[in-house]
Design an enzyme around this catalytic site. Sequence first.
Site, PDB file in Angstrom:
ATOM      1  N   ASP A  69       0.851  -1.187   0.000  1.00 19.28           N
ATOM      2  CA  ASP A  69       0.000   0.000   0.000  1.00 19.28           C
ATOM      3  C   ASP A  69       0.891   1.243   0.000  1.00 19.28           C
ATOM      4  O   ASP A  69       1.898   1.315   0.695  1.00 19.28           O
ATOM      5  CB  ASP A  69      -0.911  -0.014   1.230  1.00 19.28           C
ATOM      6  CG  ASP A  69      -2.074   0.948   1.087  1.00 19.28           C
ATOM      7  OD1 ASP A  69      -3.221   0.479   0.959  1.00 19.28           O
ATOM      8  OD2 ASP A  69      -1.832   2.185   1.097  1.00 19.28           O
ATOM      9  N   ASN A  96     -12.879  -3.522   1.824  1.00 20.74           N
ATOM     10  CA  ASN A  96     -13.935  -2.508   1.808  1.00 20.74           C
ATOM     11  C   ASN A  96     -14.700  -2.583   0.494  1.00 20.74           C
ATOM     12  O   ASN A  96     -14.104  -2.771  -0.567  1.00 20.74           O
ATOM     13  CB  ASN A  96     -13.318  -1.114   1.964  1.00 20.74           C
ATOM     14  CG  ASN A  96     -12.563  -0.956   3.264  1.00 20.74           C
ATOM     15  OD1 ASN A  96     -13.055  -1.362   4.321  1.00 20.74           O
ATOM     16  ND2 ASN A  96     -11.370  -0.389   3.210  1.00 20.74           N
ATOM     17  N   GLN A 130     -15.061   2.283   0.283  1.00 24.56           N
ATOM     18  CA  GLN A 130     -14.094   1.783  -0.694  1.00 24.56           C
ATOM     19  C   GLN A 130     -13.612   2.940  -1.558  1.00 24.56           C
ATOM     20  O   GLN A 130     -14.415   3.617  -2.188  1.00 24.56           O
ATOM     21  CB  GLN A 130     -14.763   0.712  -1.572  1.00 24.56           C
ATOM     22  CG  GLN A 130     -13.838   0.092  -2.609  1.00 24.56           C
ATOM     23  CD  GLN A 130     -14.550  -0.986  -3.433  1.00 24.56           C
ATOM     24  OE1 GLN A 130     -15.780  -1.091  -3.407  1.00 24.56           O
ATOM     25  NE2 GLN A 130     -13.793  -1.782  -4.154  1.00 24.56           N
ATOM     26  N   HIS A 187      -9.879  -5.583  -3.567  1.00 24.08           N
ATOM     27  CA  HIS A 187      -8.587  -5.752  -2.901  1.00 24.08           C
ATOM     28  C   HIS A 187      -8.815  -6.164  -1.465  1.00 24.08           C
ATOM     29  O   HIS A 187      -9.763  -5.721  -0.821  1.00 24.08           O
ATOM     30  CB  HIS A 187      -7.728  -4.489  -2.963  1.00 24.08           C
ATOM     31  CG  HIS A 187      -8.421  -3.230  -2.534  1.00 24.08           C
ATOM     32  ND1 HIS A 187      -9.346  -2.591  -3.336  1.00 24.08           N
ATOM     33  CD2 HIS A 187      -8.341  -2.494  -1.400  1.00 24.08           C
ATOM     34  CE1 HIS A 187      -9.796  -1.507  -2.707  1.00 24.08           C
ATOM     35  NE2 HIS A 187      -9.205  -1.433  -1.522  1.00 24.08           N
ATOM     36  N   HIS A 216      -6.827  -5.927   2.079  1.00 22.60           N
ATOM     37  CA  HIS A 216      -5.693  -5.360   2.810  1.00 22.60           C
ATOM     38  C   HIS A 216      -5.191  -6.426   3.777  1.00 22.60           C
ATOM     39  O   HIS A 216      -5.991  -7.000   4.535  1.00 22.60           O
ATOM     40  CB  HIS A 216      -6.123  -4.163   3.667  1.00 22.60           C
ATOM     41  CG  HIS A 216      -6.678  -2.987   2.931  1.00 22.60           C
ATOM     42  ND1 HIS A 216      -5.987  -1.811   2.766  1.00 22.60           N
ATOM     43  CD2 HIS A 216      -7.884  -2.794   2.341  1.00 22.60           C
ATOM     44  CE1 HIS A 216      -6.741  -0.936   2.115  1.00 22.60           C
ATOM     45  NE2 HIS A 216      -7.905  -1.509   1.841  1.00 22.60           N
TER      46      HIS A 216
HETATM   47  P1  AMP Z   1      -9.833   1.198   0.031  1.00 17.66           P
HETATM   48  O1  AMP Z   1     -10.221   2.395   0.846  1.00 17.66           O
HETATM   49  O2  AMP Z   1     -10.102  -0.094   0.735  1.00 17.66           O
HETATM   50  O3  AMP Z   1     -10.397   1.257  -1.360  1.00 17.66           O
HETATM   51  O4  AMP Z   1      -8.248   1.227  -0.050  1.00 17.66           O
HETATM   52  C1  AMP Z   1      -7.532   1.714  -1.135  1.00 17.66           C
HETATM   53  C2  AMP Z   1      -6.070   1.651  -0.738  1.00 17.66           C
HETATM   54  O5  AMP Z   1      -5.283   1.831  -1.902  1.00 17.66           O
HETATM   55  C3  AMP Z   1      -5.644   2.720   0.264  1.00 17.66           C
HETATM   56  O6  AMP Z   1      -5.118   2.085   1.428  1.00 17.66           O
HETATM   57  C4  AMP Z   1      -4.567   3.513  -0.486  1.00 17.66           C
HETATM   58  O7  AMP Z   1      -3.525   3.909   0.348  1.00 17.66           O
HETATM   59  C5  AMP Z   1      -4.119   2.519  -1.531  1.00 17.66           C
HETATM   60  N1  AMP Z   1      -3.557   3.071  -2.757  1.00 17.66           N
HETATM   61  C6  AMP Z   1      -4.065   4.069  -3.526  1.00 17.66           C
HETATM   62  N2  AMP Z   1      -3.310   4.243  -4.612  1.00 17.66           N
HETATM   63  C7  AMP Z   1      -2.304   3.330  -4.534  1.00 17.66           C
HETATM   64  C8  AMP Z   1      -1.199   2.994  -5.371  1.00 17.66           C
HETATM   65  N3  AMP Z   1      -0.945   3.642  -6.512  1.00 17.66           N
HETATM   66  N4  AMP Z   1      -0.365   2.000  -4.969  1.00 17.66           N
HETATM   67  C9  AMP Z   1      -0.591   1.339  -3.828  1.00 17.66           C
HETATM   68  N5  AMP Z   1      -1.626   1.592  -3.003  1.00 17.66           N
HETATM   69  C10 AMP Z   1      -2.466   2.584  -3.353  1.00 17.66           C
END
Ligand code: AMP
Length: 126
Positions: A35, A96, A103, A109, A111
Site C-alpha cells: 500500500d 472494503n 471503498q 482488494h 488489505h
Molecule cells: P480502500 O479504501 O479499501 O479502497 O483502499 C484503497 C487503498 O489503496 C488505500 O489504502 C490507499 O492507500 C491505496 N492506494 C491508492 N493508490 C495506490 C497505489 N498507486 N499504490 C498502492 N496503493 C495505493
Amino acid sequence: MGYTYDDQNIFAKILRGEIPNNTVLETEHSLAFRDLYPQAPTHVLVIPKGSYVSYDHFAAEATDAEIVDYVRAVGEVCRLEGVDLTTGDGYRLISNAGANGVQEVPHLHVHILGARHMGRMVAKAD
Ligand code: AMP
C-alpha cells in the site's frame, strides 16, 4: 442489474503497467503489492487480475481457478511477510466495498495488515 467495473481505476492502471507498484507476489491470476500509504509495518494489498469491483462480485463471477489462486495468494503473502500463524503473530484482513464500506478504489482488494497489534476491529464511524 449486474456489476459495473470502471477500468480507469488506479489498480486497473497498475495491472496494465501504466503506473508502478511495489510487488510482493505475482501469480497467474493475482497481484500483491505494498500500500502506498501503509497503516501498519505490513500493509499489502492483494488484487485479482480480473475486472471485479468487490468481494461479492468476485465470489459471484470469478472462475474456480481465479478464486483458488486469490485465496492462496493472500495466504502466501502472509507467509512472505512473516505474519502467518506458523511463525508470526497474526494479521488482519480487510476488504472494503461500496459506499458504506468506504471503498476508495473500485477494484477488489484485500488489505493484509500486521506486524503490530491492530487494536479494535471497527472504529466508531465519523
Ligand atoms: P480502500 O479504501 O479499501 O479502497 O483502499 C484503497 C487503498 O489503496 C488505500 O489504502 C490507499 O492507500 C491505496 N492506494 C491508492 N493508490 C495506490 C497505489 N498507486 N499504490 C498502492 N496503493 C495505493
